[in-house]
Every structure is written in structure tokens, then in C-alpha cells.
Design a protein around this motif. Structure first.
Motif, PDB file in Angstrom:
ATOM      1  N   ARG A   1       0.856  -1.185   0.000  1.00 25.82           N
ATOM      2  CA  ARG A   1       0.000   0.000   0.000  1.00 25.82           C
ATOM      3  C   ARG A   1       0.892   1.235   0.000  1.00 25.82           C
ATOM      4  N   PRO A   2       0.361   2.356  -0.456  1.00 29.18           N
ATOM      5  CA  PRO A   2       1.155   3.587  -0.455  1.00 29.18           C
ATOM      6  C   PRO A   2       1.506   4.023   0.965  1.00 29.18           C
ATOM      7  N   GLY A   3       2.666   4.611   1.097  1.00 29.27           N
ATOM      8  CA  GLY A   3       3.097   5.116   2.390  1.00 29.27           C
ATOM      9  C   GLY A   3       4.483   5.718   2.289  1.00 29.27           C
ATOM     10  N   PRO A   4       4.989   6.214   3.421  1.00 31.52           N
ATOM     11  CA  PRO A   4       6.340   6.769   3.416  1.00 31.52           C
ATOM     12  C   PRO A   4       7.374   5.649   3.351  1.00 31.52           C
ATOM     13  N   VAL A   5       8.394   5.821   2.542  1.00 33.02           N
ATOM     14  CA  VAL A   5       9.503   4.872   2.451  1.00 33.02           C
ATOM     15  C   VAL A   5      10.804   5.667   2.432  1.00 33.02           C
ATOM     16  N   ALA A   6      11.876   5.020   2.835  1.00 32.77           N
ATOM     17  CA  ALA A   6      13.202   5.625   2.748  1.00 32.77           C
ATOM     18  C   ALA A   6      14.188   4.524   2.363  1.00 32.77           C
TER      19      ALA A   6
ATOM     20  N   MET B   1      16.768   6.977  -8.025  1.00 37.88           N
ATOM     21  CA  MET B   1      15.572   6.387  -7.418  1.00 37.88           C
ATOM     22  C   MET B   1      14.370   7.211  -7.821  1.00 37.88           C
ATOM     23  N   LEU B   2      13.394   6.556  -8.432  1.00 36.57           N
ATOM     24  CA  LEU B   2      12.153   7.203  -8.841  1.00 36.57           C
ATOM     25  C   LEU B   2      11.055   6.709  -7.907  1.00 36.57           C
ATOM     26  N   PHE B   3      10.522   7.604  -7.096  1.00 39.61           N
ATOM     27  CA  PHE B   3       9.471   7.277  -6.137  1.00 39.61           C
ATOM     28  C   PHE B   3       8.125   7.484  -6.825  1.00 39.61           C
ATOM     29  N   ILE B   4       7.295   6.440  -6.820  1.00 38.87           N
ATOM     30  CA  ILE B   4       6.095   6.400  -7.659  1.00 38.87           C
ATOM     31  C   ILE B   4       4.850   6.183  -6.794  1.00 38.87           C
ATOM     32  N   ALA B   5       3.814   6.979  -7.041  1.00 43.84           N
ATOM     33  CA  ALA B   5       2.545   6.893  -6.311  1.00 43.84           C
ATOM     34  C   ALA B   5       1.658   5.800  -6.908  1.00 43.84           C
ATOM     35  N   ALA B   6       0.531   5.530  -6.263  1.00 41.78           N
ATOM     36  CA  ALA B   6      -0.383   4.473  -6.695  1.00 41.78           C
ATOM     37  C   ALA B   6      -0.996   4.729  -8.063  1.00 41.78           C
ATOM     38  N   ASP B   7      -0.997   5.980  -8.512  1.00 41.09           N
ATOM     39  CA  ASP B   7      -1.539   6.281  -9.846  1.00 41.09           C
ATOM     40  C   ASP B   7      -0.460   6.209 -10.935  1.00 41.09           C
TER      41      ASP B   7
ATOM     42  N   THR C   1      22.958   7.453   4.600  1.00 40.66           N
ATOM     43  CA  THR C   1      21.994   8.527   4.792  1.00 40.66           C
ATOM     44  C   THR C   1      20.643   8.105   4.208  1.00 40.66           C
ATOM     45  N   PRO C   2      19.561   8.186   4.993  1.00 39.08           N
ATOM     46  CA  PRO C   2      18.246   7.826   4.450  1.00 39.08           C
ATOM     47  C   PRO C   2      17.840   8.744   3.289  1.00 39.08           C
ATOM     48  N   ILE C   3      17.242   8.137   2.266  1.00 41.47           N
ATOM     49  CA  ILE C   3      16.732   8.862   1.103  1.00 41.47           C
ATOM     50  C   ILE C   3      15.219   8.665   1.111  1.00 41.47           C
ATOM     51  N   PRO C   4      14.474   9.648   1.630  1.00 41.14           N
ATOM     52  CA  PRO C   4      13.028   9.481   1.753  1.00 41.14           C
ATOM     53  C   PRO C   4      12.290   9.803   0.460  1.00 41.14           C
ATOM     54  N   GLY C   5      11.159   9.141   0.296  1.00 40.42           N
ATOM     55  CA  GLY C   5      10.253   9.447  -0.802  1.00 40.42           C
ATOM     56  C   GLY C   5       9.021  10.142  -0.263  1.00 40.42           C
ATOM     57  N   PRO C   6       8.117  10.541  -1.148  1.00 37.77           N
ATOM     58  CA  PRO C   6       6.859  11.146  -0.707  1.00 37.77           C
ATOM     59  C   PRO C   6       6.046  10.173   0.159  1.00 37.77           C
ATOM     60  N   ALA C   7       5.137  10.706   0.941  1.00 40.45           N
ATOM     61  CA  ALA C   7       4.332   9.905   1.863  1.00 40.45           C
ATOM     62  C   ALA C   7       3.384   8.940   1.154  1.00 40.45           C
ATOM     63  N   ASP C   8       3.179   9.127  -0.164  1.00 38.55           N
ATOM     64  CA  ASP C   8       2.241   8.269  -0.905  1.00 38.55           C
ATOM     65  C   ASP C   8       2.949   7.307  -1.856  1.00 38.55           C
ATOM     66  N   THR C   9       4.178   6.900  -1.518  1.00 38.15           N
ATOM     67  CA  THR C   9       4.961   6.033  -2.399  1.00 38.15           C
ATOM     68  C   THR C   9       4.439   4.599  -2.377  1.00 38.15           C
TER      69      THR C   9
END
Length: 155
Positions: free
Chosen positions: A69-74, A86-92, A108-116
Motif C-alpha cells: 500500500r502507499p506510504g512513506p519509504v526511505a 531512485m524514482l518514487f512512484i505513487a499508486a496512480d 543517509t536515508p533517502i526518503p520518498g513522498p508519503a504516498d509512495t
């Protein structure tokens, strides 16, 4: 750049209409289309291993990390020997963030958007050379066709 473009780009009308495959991630954006042969990492063990300890990655290849499911990832680059984009991709299917040239071995953590929902890792610097940025759209069979901006053909 020309060699890389020829190896990765498949900007033909026929290519845009071909069936989706689990082992291919296709991206489009204003001005381009790219296809990558991908390995899927869709469980905790595969995602933890990722591309660690690999000395190279073919130009037109990558790894697609898929979450339930979508959520924050690092991500981090522990035991990763090659620079990666790294390409962070949403559910759409929309690329919400591109992190370029992650440094091999960096913790070093590389965070993506909260909807990844997915992360596509490709060779470092390739996203910029091809013109892939935020807003690019992924087509892949793991995206829900009801949500996908560029769904796989049904049938």
C-alpha cells in the motif's frame, strides 16, 4: 547520451501499445518514453537486499520495489556498489520524486513522498540524461488500473 538513449528509449507508437509485462517498466513524460527490464522486489527480504553487492547494472535495466500500500519509504545505499537514481512512484503511477546519483555505500536515508507505492532504481545519472523527472508516468501491471494514469491494456 545517444547510445544510452538508443538502448533505453522505445518511443514508437507500436511500443506504446504493446502489452504490459511484469518484467518491464515503461515510463512516459512530455518529450519521451523509456522502457526498463526490471526485477521485482515485492517482499521484505527482496526489498532489503535490493541491488546490494552488484558491481554493475545493464543500461536498460532496473529494480522495481513494490509495496502492499502507499506510504512513506526511505532507502539507503548500504552495501550498494553502484550509483543509482531512485524514482518514487505513487499508486496512480506518477513519479513524485527523483533522487539522482545516490552515493554507493552511503547510509543517509533517502526518503520518498508519503504516498509512495513503488520505487524504480536505475543507473545513476540516467534519469537526468533521458529527461525523466517528477510528473513522469509509469505503466506496469502491478498498478491498479482503476487508479493508474496510464493503465495497462485490459483484455
Amino acid at each position: 547520451m545517444r547510445g544510452i538513449g538508443l538502448a533505453v528509449l522505445a518511443a514508437t507508437a507500436a511500443g506504446a501499445q504493446e502489452a504490459c509485462r511484469e518484467d518491464v517498466a515503461t515510463l512516459k513524460w512530455p518529450g519521451g518514453t523509456a522502457r526498463f527490464a526490471v526485477e521485482i522486489a515485492d517482499d521484505a527480504g527482496e526489498r532489503a537486499q535490493g541491488l546490494m553487492n552488484r558491481e554493475s547494472l545493464p543500461r536498460a535495466a532496473g529494480m522495481l520495489f513494490v509495496y502492499d500500500r502507499p506510504g512513506p519509504v526511505a532507502f539507503w545505499m548500504k552495501n550498494t556498489l553502484i550509483p543509482l537514481d531512485m524514482l518514487f512512484i505513487a499508486a496512480d503511477g506518477r513519479v513524485g520524486r527523483v533522487h539522482e546519483n545516490a552515493i554507493p555505500g552511503d547510509l543517509t536515508p533517502i526518503p520518498g513522498p508519503a504516498d509512495t507505492l513503488m520505487v524504480l532504481e536505475i543507473n545513476g545519472g540516467l534519469a537526468r540524461r533521458l529527461g525523466i523527472g517528477e510528473g513522469a508516468i509509469l505503466r506496469h501491471p502491478r498498478l491498479d488500473p482503476a487508479l493508474a494514469q496510464w493503465p495497462c491494456p485490459q483484455g
